[in-house]
Design an enzyme around this catalytic site. Structure first.
Site, mmCIF file in Angstrom:
data_model
loop_
_atom_site.group_PDB
_atom_site.id
_atom_site.type_symbol
_atom_site.label_atom_id
_atom_site.label_comp_id
_atom_site.label_asym_id
_atom_site.label_seq_id
_atom_site.Cartn_x
_atom_site.Cartn_y
_atom_site.Cartn_z
ATOM 1 N N SER A 145 0.951 -1.072 -0.101
ATOM 2 C CA SER A 145 -0.060 -0.108 0.025
ATOM 3 C C SER A 145 0.942 1.199 -0.047
ATOM 4 C CB SER A 145 -0.938 0.111 1.369
ATOM 5 O OG SER A 145 -1.404 1.263 1.638
ATOM 6 N N TYR A 158 -2.134 -0.761 10.638
ATOM 7 C CA TYR A 158 -2.174 -0.997 8.968
ATOM 8 C C TYR A 158 -0.796 -0.414 8.408
ATOM 9 C CZ TYR A 158 -3.704 -0.865 4.415
ATOM 10 O OH TYR A 158 -4.004 -1.233 2.968
HETATM 11 N N1 LIG Z 1 -8.449 -0.296 -1.340
HETATM 12 C C1 LIG Z 1 -7.407 0.475 -1.063
HETATM 13 O O1 LIG Z 1 -7.353 1.593 -0.900
HETATM 14 C C2 LIG Z 1 -6.022 -0.154 -0.881
HETATM 15 C C3 LIG Z 1 -5.045 0.692 -1.155
HETATM 16 C C4 LIG Z 1 -3.659 -0.061 -1.200
HETATM 17 C C5 LIG Z 1 -3.668 -1.305 -0.800
HETATM 18 N N2 LIG Z 1 -4.710 -2.152 -0.421
HETATM 19 C C6 LIG Z 1 -4.515 -3.572 -0.186
HETATM 20 O O2 LIG Z 1 -5.217 -4.159 -1.036
HETATM 21 C C7 LIG Z 1 -5.463 -5.464 -0.703
HETATM 22 C C8 LIG Z 1 -6.890 -5.970 -0.854
HETATM 23 O O3 LIG Z 1 -7.699 -5.068 -0.184
HETATM 24 P P1 LIG Z 1 -9.096 -4.550 -0.948
HETATM 25 O O4 LIG Z 1 -8.861 -2.952 -0.836
HETATM 26 O O5 LIG Z 1 -9.301 -5.168 -2.212
HETATM 27 O O6 LIG Z 1 -10.112 -4.992 0.321
HETATM 28 P P2 LIG Z 1 -11.309 -5.969 0.317
HETATM 29 O O7 LIG Z 1 -12.169 -5.757 -0.834
HETATM 30 O O8 LIG Z 1 -11.604 -6.032 1.680
HETATM 31 O O9 LIG Z 1 -10.692 -7.373 0.029
HETATM 32 C C9 LIG Z 1 -9.918 -8.001 0.921
HETATM 33 C C10 LIG Z 1 -9.839 -9.315 0.409
HETATM 34 O O10 LIG Z 1 -8.684 -10.303 1.290
HETATM 35 C C11 LIG Z 1 -9.398 -11.370 1.809
HETATM 36 N N3 LIG Z 1 -8.952 -11.660 3.390
HETATM 37 C C12 LIG Z 1 -9.080 -10.902 4.362
HETATM 38 N N4 LIG Z 1 -8.603 -11.475 5.299
HETATM 39 C C13 LIG Z 1 -8.169 -12.729 4.985
HETATM 40 C C14 LIG Z 1 -7.487 -13.768 5.562
HETATM 41 N N5 LIG Z 1 -7.381 -14.013 6.763
HETATM 42 N N6 LIG Z 1 -7.274 -14.875 4.754
HETATM 43 C C15 LIG Z 1 -7.589 -14.836 3.358
HETATM 44 N N7 LIG Z 1 -8.158 -13.733 3.014
HETATM 45 C C16 LIG Z 1 -8.526 -12.778 3.497
HETATM 46 C C17 LIG Z 1 -10.886 -10.933 1.753
HETATM 47 O O11 LIG Z 1 -11.865 -12.152 1.731
HETATM 48 P P3 LIG Z 1 -12.496 -12.829 2.948
HETATM 49 O O12 LIG Z 1 -12.781 -11.805 3.843
HETATM 50 O O13 LIG Z 1 -13.620 -13.498 2.419
HETATM 51 O O14 LIG Z 1 -11.450 -13.754 3.710
HETATM 52 C C18 LIG Z 1 -10.892 -10.372 0.434
HETATM 53 O O15 LIG Z 1 -11.066 -11.218 -0.588
HETATM 54 C C19 LIG Z 1 -4.882 -5.405 0.894
HETATM 55 O O16 LIG Z 1 -3.901 -5.972 1.142
HETATM 56 C C20 LIG Z 1 -5.211 -4.047 1.178
HETATM 57 O O17 LIG Z 1 -4.305 -3.515 2.308
HETATM 58 C C21 LIG Z 1 -5.854 -1.686 -0.628
#
Ligand SMILES: NC(=O)c1ccc[n+]([C@@H]2O[C@H](COP(=O)([O-])OP(=O)(O)OC[C@H]3O[C@@H](n4cnc5c(N)ncnc54)[C@H](OP(=O)(O)O)[C@@H]3O)[C@@H](O)[C@H]2O)c1
Length: 242
Positions: A145, A158
């Site tokens: 991130s 985080y």
């Molecule tokens: N959105 C942003 O602004 C942003 C920016 C930079 C980086 N990121 C990073 O991008 C990644 C994905 O996030 P997102 O924004 O797409 O959020 P999201 O829509 O909440 O997706 C998160 C995914 O991770 C899975 N997950 C969470 N805990 C888990 C666990 N213990 N074991 C296996 N799977 C797990 C969730 O599925 P289940 O809950 O079904 O397990 C879901 O598929 C994260 O690492 C986040 O830090 C996000």
């Protein structure tokens, strides 16, 4: 978007957290390129739904419930993979969570530990299990991130977990360089996904990037010619917020 190439056709990618958000957007992009997929997450129902969608693109899909925080769950995932796929060409360590915006003196220790268990331990456990299946020419993308290099007040666990994951990613890259395995750190800014429901429910979604935009950047980095590597993808909204 990159044109369909043959580079990913019949390759195998493992994507953690592929049930929604950025992980799902990457799964869709790779599937459009003919890449076979192993999709993992904790929610079986949404994984099965995603699997049905992806199978329409005539690729092979293994959907596996896996909690990346739990070594036994990760081991079970990796016991199921060789039955379907002999190797992993691309690993996307994407699973991650955020936490409610709280100053450090109010942040509960169990929340701190859960965020680290998911964002840092999970990346370590999945990578360690995947490496025996990865060969010269393979690629690992770790979803960090922009919080891996900058910090946001109220997001101590985080920020710290993503800084830890970046240190892990940078070490992994140097360890794998002699083996010809590329390691890419994805440092994206605000992206419109469900993660914001935990972090900041009223966040201005219209100022954020779409998950598809981030997935396009990942695909472009993976498709860089094999004798080159894009070590970091830093992609941010152009206006208004990081
Ligand atoms: N959105 C942003 O602004 C942003 C920016 C930079 C980086 N990121 C990073 O991008 C990644 C994905 O996030 P997102 O924004 O797409 O959020 P999201 O829509 O909440 O997706 C998160 C995914 O991770 C899975 N997950 C969470 N805990 C888990 C666990 N213990 N074991 C296996 N799977 C797990 C969730 O599925 P289940 O809950 O079904 O397990 C879901 O598929 C994260 O690492 C986040 O830090 C996000």
């Amino acid at each position: 978007m990159p044109k369909t190439t043959q580079r990913l056709k019949s390759r195998t990618a493992l994507i953690t957290g592929a049930s929604r958000g950025i992980g799902l957007a990457i799964a869709r992009k790779f599937a459009q390129q003919g890449c076979n997929l192993i999709i993992a997450g904790r929610d079986d129902k949404s994984l099965r739904q995603v699997s049905r969608e992806l199978l329409r693109l005539k690729i092979r899909v293994l959907a596996a419930c896996c909690d990346v925080r739990d070594r036994h769950s990760v081991d079970a995932l990796f016991r199921s993979i060789p039955r379907e796929f002999p190797r992993i060409d691309i690993l996307i360590n994407n699973a991650g969570i955020a936490h409610p915006n709280l100053p450090i003196d109010k942040l509960p220790f169990p929340v701190w530990k859960d965020v680290f268990a998911t964002n840092a331990d999970g990346m370590f456990l999945v990578t360690q299990a995947a490496l025996p299946l990865m060969k010269n020419g393979a690629t690992i993308v770790n979803n960090l991130s922009i919080a891996a290099t900058r910090v946001f007040p109220g997001s101590a666990a985080y920020n710290a977990s993503k800084h830890a994951a970046r240190g892990f990613t940078n070490t992994l890259r140097e360890e794998l360089r002699p083996r010809g395995i590329r390691v890419i750190g994805l440092e994206a800014g605000a992206t419109d996904t469900e993660i914001w429901k935990t972090l900041w429910p009223q966040a201005p979604r219209r100022k954020m990037m779409s998950a598809e935009t981030v997935a396009e950047a990942v695909l472009a980095a993976v498709l860089v010619p094999p004798n080159a590597t894009m070590e970091t993808i830093e992609i941010l909204p152009s206006v208004g917020m990081l």
